[in-house]
Write a protein that holds these residues in place. Sequence first.
Motif, PDB file in Angstrom:
ATOM      1  N   PHE A 191      47.556   3.539   3.245  1.00 21.25           N
ATOM      2  CA  PHE A 191      48.893   3.969   3.648  1.00 21.25           C
ATOM      3  C   PHE A 191      49.185   5.372   3.127  1.00 21.25           C
ATOM      4  O   PHE A 191      48.648   5.792   2.100  1.00 21.25           O
ATOM      5  CB  PHE A 191      49.949   3.007   3.107  1.00 21.25           C
ATOM      6  CG  PHE A 191      49.813   1.616   3.644  1.00 21.25           C
ATOM      7  CD1 PHE A 191      50.396   1.263   4.853  1.00 21.25           C
ATOM      8  CD2 PHE A 191      49.078   0.668   2.958  1.00 21.25           C
ATOM      9  CE1 PHE A 191      50.245  -0.017   5.361  1.00 21.25           C
ATOM     10  CE2 PHE A 191      48.926  -0.612   3.465  1.00 21.25           C
ATOM     11  CZ  PHE A 191      49.511  -0.957   4.663  1.00 21.25           C
ATOM     12  N   PHE A 192      50.063   6.060   3.852  1.00 24.26           N
ATOM     13  CA  PHE A 192      50.583   7.347   3.406  1.00 24.26           C
ATOM     14  C   PHE A 192      52.105   7.269   3.486  1.00 24.26           C
ATOM     15  O   PHE A 192      52.653   6.908   4.531  1.00 24.26           O
ATOM     16  CB  PHE A 192      50.088   8.509   4.275  1.00 24.26           C
ATOM     17  CG  PHE A 192      50.651   9.820   3.816  1.00 24.26           C
ATOM     18  CD1 PHE A 192      50.108  10.471   2.722  1.00 24.26           C
ATOM     19  CD2 PHE A 192      51.760  10.367   4.432  1.00 24.26           C
ATOM     20  CE1 PHE A 192      50.649  11.662   2.265  1.00 24.26           C
ATOM     21  CE2 PHE A 192      52.317  11.560   3.979  1.00 24.26           C
ATOM     22  CZ  PHE A 192      51.754  12.209   2.896  1.00 24.26           C
ATOM     23  N   ALA A 193      52.756   7.600   2.383  1.00 26.45           N
ATOM     24  CA  ALA A 193      54.212   7.533   2.322  1.00 26.45           C
ATOM     25  C   ALA A 193      54.795   8.894   1.980  1.00 26.45           C
ATOM     26  O   ALA A 193      54.289   9.585   1.098  1.00 26.45           O
ATOM     27  CB  ALA A 193      54.653   6.515   1.273  1.00 26.45           C
TER      28      ALA A 193
ATOM     29  N   GLU B 284      56.371  -3.136   6.440  1.00 25.17           N
ATOM     30  CA  GLU B 284      56.530  -3.981   5.260  1.00 25.17           C
ATOM     31  C   GLU B 284      56.426  -3.153   3.981  1.00 25.17           C
ATOM     32  O   GLU B 284      57.221  -3.332   3.048  1.00 25.17           O
ATOM     33  CB  GLU B 284      55.489  -5.099   5.264  1.00 25.17           C
ATOM     34  CG  GLU B 284      55.750  -6.151   6.309  1.00 25.17           C
ATOM     35  CD  GLU B 284      54.619  -7.161   6.431  1.00 25.17           C
ATOM     36  OE1 GLU B 284      54.931  -8.325   6.733  1.00 25.17           O
ATOM     37  OE2 GLU B 284      53.431  -6.806   6.242  1.00 25.17           O
ATOM     38  N   VAL B 285      55.452  -2.259   3.918  1.00 27.76           N
ATOM     39  CA  VAL B 285      55.309  -1.408   2.738  1.00 27.76           C
ATOM     40  C   VAL B 285      56.564  -0.556   2.573  1.00 27.76           C
ATOM     41  O   VAL B 285      57.071  -0.392   1.466  1.00 27.76           O
ATOM     42  CB  VAL B 285      54.037  -0.532   2.833  1.00 27.76           C
ATOM     43  CG1 VAL B 285      53.975   0.464   1.685  1.00 27.76           C
ATOM     44  CG2 VAL B 285      52.791  -1.405   2.844  1.00 27.76           C
ATOM     45  N   GLN B 286      57.083  -0.045   3.665  1.00 28.79           N
ATOM     46  CA  GLN B 286      58.314   0.746   3.615  1.00 28.79           C
ATOM     47  C   GLN B 286      59.457  -0.089   3.055  1.00 28.79           C
ATOM     48  O   GLN B 286      60.220   0.377   2.213  1.00 28.79           O
ATOM     49  CB  GLN B 286      58.653   1.272   5.005  1.00 28.79           C
ATOM     50  CG  GLN B 286      59.844   2.199   5.022  1.00 28.79           C
ATOM     51  CD  GLN B 286      59.951   2.951   6.330  1.00 28.79           C
ATOM     52  OE1 GLN B 286      58.947   3.376   6.887  1.00 28.79           O
ATOM     53  NE2 GLN B 286      61.157   3.130   6.816  1.00 28.79           N
TER      54      GLN B 286
ATOM     55  N   LEU C 289      56.708  -1.124  -6.126  1.00 27.75           N
ATOM     56  CA  LEU C 289      55.807  -2.012  -5.377  1.00 27.75           C
ATOM     57  C   LEU C 289      55.353  -3.205  -6.205  1.00 27.75           C
ATOM     58  O   LEU C 289      54.981  -4.241  -5.653  1.00 27.75           O
ATOM     59  CB  LEU C 289      54.590  -1.232  -4.878  1.00 27.75           C
ATOM     60  CG  LEU C 289      54.886  -0.233  -3.769  1.00 27.75           C
ATOM     61  CD1 LEU C 289      53.701   0.692  -3.565  1.00 27.75           C
ATOM     62  CD2 LEU C 289      55.225  -0.967  -2.485  1.00 27.75           C
ATOM     63  N   GLY C 290      55.359  -3.077  -7.515  1.00 28.22           N
ATOM     64  CA  GLY C 290      54.975  -4.177  -8.398  1.00 28.22           C
ATOM     65  C   GLY C 290      53.563  -4.669  -8.144  1.00 28.22           C
ATOM     66  O   GLY C 290      52.644  -3.885  -7.893  1.00 28.22           O
ATOM     67  N   ASP C 291      53.389  -5.984  -8.167  1.00 32.25           N
ATOM     68  CA  ASP C 291      52.067  -6.595  -8.000  1.00 32.25           C
ATOM     69  C   ASP C 291      51.468  -6.359  -6.619  1.00 32.25           C
ATOM     70  O   ASP C 291      50.265  -6.498  -6.440  1.00 32.25           O
ATOM     71  CB  ASP C 291      52.132  -8.102  -8.264  1.00 32.25           C
ATOM     72  CG  ASP C 291      52.358  -8.413  -9.733  1.00 32.25           C
ATOM     73  OD1 ASP C 291      52.059  -7.550 -10.586  1.00 32.25           O
ATOM     74  OD2 ASP C 291      52.849  -9.520 -10.020  1.00 32.25           O
ATOM     75  N   ARG C 292      52.289  -6.013  -5.652  1.00 30.66           N
ATOM     76  CA  ARG C 292      51.767  -5.763  -4.298  1.00 30.66           C
ATOM     77  C   ARG C 292      50.738  -4.632  -4.307  1.00 30.66           C
ATOM     78  O   ARG C 292      49.829  -4.618  -3.494  1.00 30.66           O
ATOM     79  CB  ARG C 292      52.900  -5.414  -3.350  1.00 30.66           C
ATOM     80  CG  ARG C 292      53.801  -6.579  -3.045  1.00 30.66           C
ATOM     81  CD  ARG C 292      54.898  -6.129  -2.085  1.00 30.66           C
ATOM     82  NE  ARG C 292      55.815  -7.206  -1.829  1.00 30.66           N
ATOM     83  CZ  ARG C 292      56.985  -7.352  -2.435  1.00 30.66           C
ATOM     84  NH1 ARG C 292      57.373  -6.475  -3.338  1.00 30.66           N
ATOM     85  NH2 ARG C 292      57.760  -8.361  -2.140  1.00 30.66           N
TER      86      ARG C 292
END
Length: 83
Positions: free
Chosen positions: A31-33, A8-10, A56-59
Amino acid sequence: MADPTPAEVQSYIAAGLSCEQLQVEGDGRHFFATIVSTEFEGLNRVRRHQRVYQALGDRMREQIHALSMKTLTPAEAAAAPEL
């Protein structure tokens, strides 16, 4: 609100940032991206991270507790043997 998955983060990052390569790992809170994007051309590390936070905004404030990043241009990624 359930913790987001790495997938989801991706997808959140990919929706807001043009990426040539994108990989996210994590446990739902941390997380690590690794992100390769032409949008990072000419930007320092702080500006690159700010660009990801913008995607990512508010997330970033509401769902994602911590995000570590490796942000590279395509040329930097080509020169990095570990990618």
